[in-house]
Structure formats: structure tokens, C-alpha cells
Design an enzyme around this catalytic site. Sequence first.
Site, short mmCIF file in Angstrom:
data_model
loop_
_atom_site.label_atom_id
_atom_site.label_comp_id
_atom_site.label_asym_id
_atom_site.label_seq_id
_atom_site.Cartn_x
_atom_site.Cartn_y
_atom_site.Cartn_z
N HIS A 21 -15.14 -4.18 12.61
CA HIS A 21 -13.99 -4.82 14.14
C HIS A 21 -14.01 -6.17 14.17
O HIS A 21 -12.48 -6.64 14.13
CB HIS A 21 -15.05 -3.66 15.14
CG HIS A 21 -14.69 -2.74 15.27
ND1 HIS A 21 -15.34 -1.71 16.17
CD2 HIS A 21 -13.68 -1.01 14.04
CE1 HIS A 21 -14.37 -0.35 15.62
NE2 HIS A 21 -13.97 -0.02 14.71
N HIS A 73 -6.95 6.27 10.85
CA HIS A 73 -7.94 7.21 10.87
C HIS A 73 -8.60 6.98 12.66
O HIS A 73 -9.28 6.00 12.02
CB HIS A 73 -9.51 7.88 9.93
CG HIS A 73 -8.07 8.46 8.69
ND1 HIS A 73 -7.32 7.28 7.92
CD2 HIS A 73 -8.13 8.98 7.79
CE1 HIS A 73 -7.03 7.99 7.06
NE2 HIS A 73 -7.79 8.97 6.87
N SER A 103 -11.84 0.72 17.04
CA SER A 103 -10.42 0.18 16.55
C SER A 103 -9.02 0.36 17.69
O SER A 103 -8.47 -0.97 17.86
CB SER A 103 -9.95 0.92 14.93
OG SER A 103 -10.16 2.28 14.93
N GLU A 123 -4.58 10.50 14.15
CA GLU A 123 -6.45 11.23 14.67
C GLU A 123 -6.16 12.28 15.04
O GLU A 123 -5.30 13.10 15.31
CB GLU A 123 -6.60 10.50 15.50
CG GLU A 123 -7.68 11.31 16.02
CD GLU A 123 -9.77 11.24 14.95
OE1 GLU A 123 -9.97 9.98 14.22
OE2 GLU A 123 -10.13 12.45 14.59
N GLY A 130 -3.74 11.10 8.45
CA GLY A 130 -3.64 9.42 8.28
C GLY A 130 -3.29 8.99 7.04
O GLY A 130 -1.94 7.66 6.63
N ASP A 187 -9.37 4.06 7.52
CA ASP A 187 -11.08 3.71 7.69
C ASP A 187 -10.53 5.62 7.95
O ASP A 187 -11.46 6.02 9.17
CB ASP A 187 -10.47 3.44 9.08
CG ASP A 187 -12.89 3.32 9.32
OD1 ASP A 187 -13.03 3.69 8.66
OD2 ASP A 187 -12.57 2.93 10.88
#
Length: 280
Positions: A18, A41, A99, A117, A143, A163
Site C-alpha cells: 500500500h 482483486h 487498496s 472483486e 479480475g 493482487d
Amino acid sequence: MNYRHSYHAGNHADVFKHAVLLRMSQIMQRKETPYCYLDSHAGTALYDLQGEASGKTGEYLDGIDRLWGQTDLPPLLAEYVDVVLRQNTNSELRFYPGSPQLIGDGLRAQDRMILSELHPDDAATLRDHFATDPRVAVHQRDGYELAKAFLPVAEKRALWLLDPPFERTDDLERCLASMQIAIQRMRQTVIALWYPIKDERLLREFYRQVATAGMPKVLRVELNVRPVDTSLGLNGSGLMLVNPPWPLWQELEQTLPWLASRLARPGGGGWRLDWLAGGP
Ligand code: SAM
């Protein structure tokens, strides 16, 4: 789909990922022209560190908690901790931004976010969280389809966080294939792929494939909190940064030693920063 990020929110890997991601978005925002943030993701927007899942693992205690209230943070980390601080009241660490919220917090009027997601609960929570924000689109879909579905973007500037939960053994291959599609469709796409470091030997083939995949520039950044050959679990994590914005790599060079020493477990703590393709 067993993975739930609420068990891991704010851990050492989140802090590393992050802080770097936020800096990338800030550098991209130095230009007035809009950019589009893609999060394939996405997880959810806010995690309650006093909730049941965090309480079970306590992983954030060896992550964000180690930076909380520190007065000697390098500038890049101070900015990141400020964003986390803004999600909380009275300087108490309770809520940790995923995120989408980390980037959403600083999104300008001209910018846009596309989030995907797959988990129905997290997708619904994410949708509710951003329901009144016309700059944000939430999709409950795979994703790995994002690059094909949305690139090139109208803005011609994109930052994509890739991710996945790495529950499947072929996730690295799938990531690399998606990254290649992204670069074919929009060569200037800035990509941050996060990956776990458990057994370093398993990553060697992946490094070789990334280096020869035809990407314009790839910066490899890694942060280890335990010795890399320890088979305890997540010994560290890495980010493959495609087209990283200048001067990120110099800033990381100044930041990673501090971060590695603060997040290290006994006997561990290390970092790596080098170019697998192209260069500064
Ligand atoms: N990016 C988030 C962050 O940094 O705060 C964390 C994401 S977590 C590591 C991975 C997420 O991917 C989980 O929320 C999981 O439900 C979701 N997921 C798993 N497979 C997916 C897929 N094929 N497409 C989209 N999301 C998926």
C-alpha cells in the site's frame, strides 16, 4: 474461494504494497490530466482491526501497528500513515483501508476507478461503500479479465494493481499472461503485481519469465521480514512494477532500509530493488 483479506489486513505485506501503490498514484497525479486506477482483486474498502477476523490472527500488530505513532517515518511512509490516520478518529488505530479506499481517498474529480472483486460479500460491501461516487465502478467479475475488458482506457493513463490471493498454483502464470495483454493493449500501463515470498526457489522461474516477457520496464521490489529460506509461511513479499513512474525507485531506495528494519522479525529483515527489464 476461501481467502478473506480481513484476516490479513494491515499486515507487513499490506504495509509494503500500500505504501508503494499510494506513492505511484501520487506521482501520477502530479500531472493535471486524468488517470484511471484499476484494481482487479479489490477486496473491500475498510477493515475493522478490532473485528473477529483481525482478532484471530493479529497480523496487523506486526504491520501497520509498528508504524503507528512513529515520529521518524521516511516521507513516503509518513504520507501512507496519514491516509490510514484519516480513516480513523482520535488517532486510534481501528480501521485499515483496503487498496480501493487507499487510492479512493486521494482520487481527484477528473480521475476514475474500476474495481473488480469476485467474492459476493466483499463485492456488495464495496459497491455500498462507493455507491454515491460516480467516479467509481465496481464489478463482481474475474479480475484476470480486466485488461481485456477495459484497456486501453480513454484517459490513456492507467495504474493497475494486480493482487490475487494466490490460492491456485498457476496464479503467477495467469498474472503474467494478463500483464502481457495489458501491455499489448496499452503499452504505457503502469502495473503493480504483488506476489508472496515463501520459498524463494519457486520464484526463480517466474523472475526469468518476467524478464523475457517483452515488458518495457520492470522494477522488482521485495521486502522480507523473515529469512527467505524459513518455511513458516509469508516470509516477505514482492512487487513487480511495470513502467514505474519516476522517481519512485530512488524514493524506494531511501525508504526500504527503514521499513525492512522496522518490520523485521528476529533474524530477518531484508530488501531488494532492481530492474528485470529496461532501466531508469
Ligand atoms: N487488493 C486488496 C488490498 O490490497 O486491500 C486485497 C485483495 S486480496 C489479496 C485478494 C482478493 O481477491 C480477495 O478479496 C478475493 O476475494 C478476491 N478474488 C479472488 N479471486 C478473484 C478473481 N478471480 N477475480 C477477482 N477477485 C478475486
